[in-house]
Design a protein around this motif. Structure first.
Motif, short mmCIF file in Angstrom:
data_model
loop_
_atom_site.label_atom_id
_atom_site.label_comp_id
_atom_site.label_asym_id
_atom_site.label_seq_id
_atom_site.Cartn_x
_atom_site.Cartn_y
_atom_site.Cartn_z
N UNK A 42 -11.62 13.69 5.04
CA UNK A 42 -11.08 14.71 5.93
C UNK A 42 -10.68 14.16 7.30
N UNK A 43 -10.57 12.86 7.42
CA UNK A 43 -10.12 12.32 8.70
C UNK A 43 -8.63 12.58 8.87
N UNK A 50 -3.24 7.35 10.82
CA UNK A 50 -4.17 6.59 9.97
C UNK A 50 -3.38 5.53 9.21
N UNK A 51 -3.97 4.36 9.06
CA UNK A 51 -3.30 3.29 8.32
C UNK A 51 -3.00 3.76 6.90
N UNK A 110 -5.64 5.54 4.18
CA UNK A 110 -5.42 6.91 3.70
C UNK A 110 -5.35 6.97 2.18
N UNK A 111 -4.63 6.04 1.59
CA UNK A 111 -4.46 6.05 0.14
C UNK A 111 -5.75 5.70 -0.58
N UNK A 112 -6.54 4.80 -0.01
CA UNK A 112 -7.80 4.43 -0.65
C UNK A 112 -8.79 5.59 -0.60
N UNK A 124 7.89 12.22 11.70
CA UNK A 124 6.79 11.99 12.63
C UNK A 124 5.68 11.19 11.97
N UNK A 125 5.36 11.50 10.71
CA UNK A 125 4.31 10.76 10.00
C UNK A 125 4.68 9.29 9.88
N UNK A 126 5.94 9.01 9.48
CA UNK A 126 6.38 7.63 9.34
C UNK A 126 6.36 6.92 10.69
#
Length: 568
Positions: free
Chosen positions: A255-256, A261-262, A266-268, A336-338
């Motif tokens: 939930x971070x 976030x890297x 995030x994917x892990x 924005x996310x990218x």
């Protein structure tokens, strides 16, 4: 009799002191020159011990012999209790609550170490310094007071003796009586002188003894520094053991916040292959916005963009169908996310290589070089970049309606995925080059990435892969292998031929972002290494085979080994 002699001595002292003050009698110095130097040194030692003990005692945050009671009086312990209570109140499902409990353990540990340090400080530093003030200094003061009285008695006996001698010489009284009195006063004077000498020697010994203890006092300061060093070592060792554990809890927390976030982290944590924001926004735009005019070029509402970003970061359930009429907001959130990734999607390491490849004039060579460089992308970046480029290619297919061809799309997307670490964005001199590079990937996405991608939202609780490859491609090639010259034309020819092909079937649905699956496993999945492939020749290049057999052989790219599904 003894009391009478004491009163008499006291009266003689008072009379002698008065005469000395009026200058009518001689005054003997209590301390000789050597003792005066010793006294000065003793006073310096006394003041040093007093000041040091006072300040050290002020540093103590608790007192007493019971370690547990002392620890409970410390602010660290009170802080630990508060943190623990707050953490339990927030609950185990709160990352902040879990961190408060961990921080509570840290504060309790520091309180225990501080109590141990203060106890050691009192025993090995403050106690020896206080011992000097409580024992040696009072003993010296007592002897000095005694010496002062004896010196005054000596002066008094001397005065009375000299007075008796003068009386005998002038014969004003009975000579025999005066001679007898003179003899008594002489004996008294000698006894006083003897006592003064003995007491002076005793005072000298006491002072010298204290001065020789300077080495021991200096040792207490070494003990102080060593105790302090040990305290900090113990505290640091325990902190260093607890910091990685706390970081691991935070890193494993699903939930971070997503933004900033890297990508790999995030994917892990979420056990995904495509970032949640990218997947949700892309599917929403595929479902509702392929024909939206000015997509990615026109700005959405900033307030709505910030709201949607906050919803992603807080992991609340989001019904993306609500943004059917507000697609520019969705596109803005995706950009924005990218843009807020700690490292650009195409990585900082490959930035210079991409720009150098973009400056190649020959189109086929440039595309071949870009393919080779893209092959170096890390697995997580590669999958998300493929997904994004295939989506943008789909958007460009509706350019007659949405007015966003490959050039327009590249112009607005390139600054968000290809930028320098220093400038945090593409510089003015490299903007055109970056747009040209991204335009090549968008225009020839099917040549760069021949796999079929179904833009379907994966269930975060059950599915971890939203990038699905065609099963037939698994037996022939993988995402790292370029199509063979016989089965695939040049990128330019592919782009033209695609206009005459039937559009691929894409299963789209209105995406709803659910609460993520929490990965409680403590082990990190190990990625299987990707097999190295020989880069394919640029379209239209290389020797031409003469026979049909040679053409069949040339049409197949050289493989180190046949890929399997596990290696892809």
């Amino acid at each position: 009799m003894i009391k009478k002699d004491a009163v008499k001595k006291h009266m003689n002292r008072m009379r002698q002191l008065a005469n000395q003050n009026l200058g009518r009698a001689e005054k003997t110095e209590v301390l000789n020159e050597d003792l005066q130097h010793c006294e000065k040194r003793v006073d310096q030692i006394k003041h040093a011990c007093q000041n040091t003990t006072k300040k050290l005692s002020a540093c103590l945050q608790s007192q007493g012999m019971d370690v547990e009671k002392r620890m409970k009086k410390l602010p660290h312990f009170a802080l630990a209790q508060t943190m623990e209570e707050s953490g339990k109140e927030l609950g185990e499902n709160s990352i902040f609550g879990n961190m408060l409990v961990q921080a509570s353990d840290v504060s309790s540990t520091l309180a225990l170490e501080l109590t141990s340090f203060e106890t050691s400080l009192e025993k090995f530093v403050i106690a020896p310094l206080s011992g000097v003030l409580e024992n040696e200094i009072p003993a010296i003061s007592t002897v000095k007071k005694k010496l002062t009285k004896l010196t005054l008695d000596l002066d008094s006996s001397k005065s009375r003796y000299h007075q008796a001698v003068r009386g005998t010489q002038y014969g004003k009284t009975n000579f025999a009586e005066m001679a007898s009195k003179t003899e008594v006063l002489k004996v008294e004077q000698e006894e006083s002188q003897k006592k003064v000498n003995q007491t002076r020697d005793q005072l000298s010994m006491e002072m010298m003894t204290l001065i020789t203890k300077e080495g021991e006092l200096a040792r207490t300061l070494i003990d102080y520094v060593e105790s302090q060093a040990q305290y900090h070592r113990n505290a640091l060792a325990k902190l260093e053991r607890m910091i990685p554990a706390m970081k691991q809890i935070l890193e494993r927390d699903v939930l971070q916040p997503i933004f900033g976030c890297a990508l790999e982290d995030h994917l892990k944590v979420t056990e995904r292959e495509i970032a949640l924001v990218i997947e949700a926004c892309v599917i929403t735009l595929v479902t509702f916005g392929l024909e939206e005019e000015g997509l990615f070029r026109l700005a959405g509402s900033q307030s709505k963009i910030k709201k949607l970003k906050a919803m992603f970061d807080s992991w609340v359930e989001i019904d993306m169908g609500e943004y059917e009429k507000d697609l520019h907001t969705v596109a803005g959130v995706l950009k924005m996310y990218l843009r807020e990734l700690p490292e650009p999607l195409l990585t900082s390491e490959l930035y210079d290589e991409f720009l150098q490849a973009g400056s190649i004039q020959d189109s086929d060579t440039r595309l071949q070089t870009l393919w080779t460089i893209a092959n170096k992308l890390p697995t997580y970046n590669d999958k998300n970049f493929r997904y994004l480029m295939k989506f943008l290619n789909k958007v460009s297919q509706h350019s007659e309606v949405n007015k966003m061809n490959t050039s327009n799309l590249a112009l607005v997307i390139a600054p968000n995925i290809l930028w320098t670490e220093k400038e945090r964005g593409v510089s003015v001199t490299s903007t055109a080059m970056a747009s040209l590079i991204i335009e090549s990937f968008i225009a020839y996405a099917d040549w760069f990435f021949p796999e079929v991608i179904e833009f379907e939202l994966s269930d975060a609780a059950t599915k971890r892969n939203s990038l699905e490859r065609n099963s037939a491609m698994l037996d022939q090639t993988d995402s790292r292998h370029s199509p063979s010259p016989e089965s695939k034309d040049s990128p330019l020819q592919t782009h033209v031929a695609k206009e005459h092909q039937t559009k691929e079937h894409v299963h789209s649905q209105t995406p709803t972002i659910l609460a993520p699956h929490v990965n409680n496993s403590t082990t990190t999945p190990v990625e299987s290494p990707r097999q190295k492939r020989r880069a394919p020749l640029a379209p239209g290049r290389g020797p031409k085979p003469h026979s049909s057999a040679e053409r069949d052989v040339a049409a197949k790219p050289a493989l180190a080994s046949k890929p399997n599904k596990h290696s892809l």
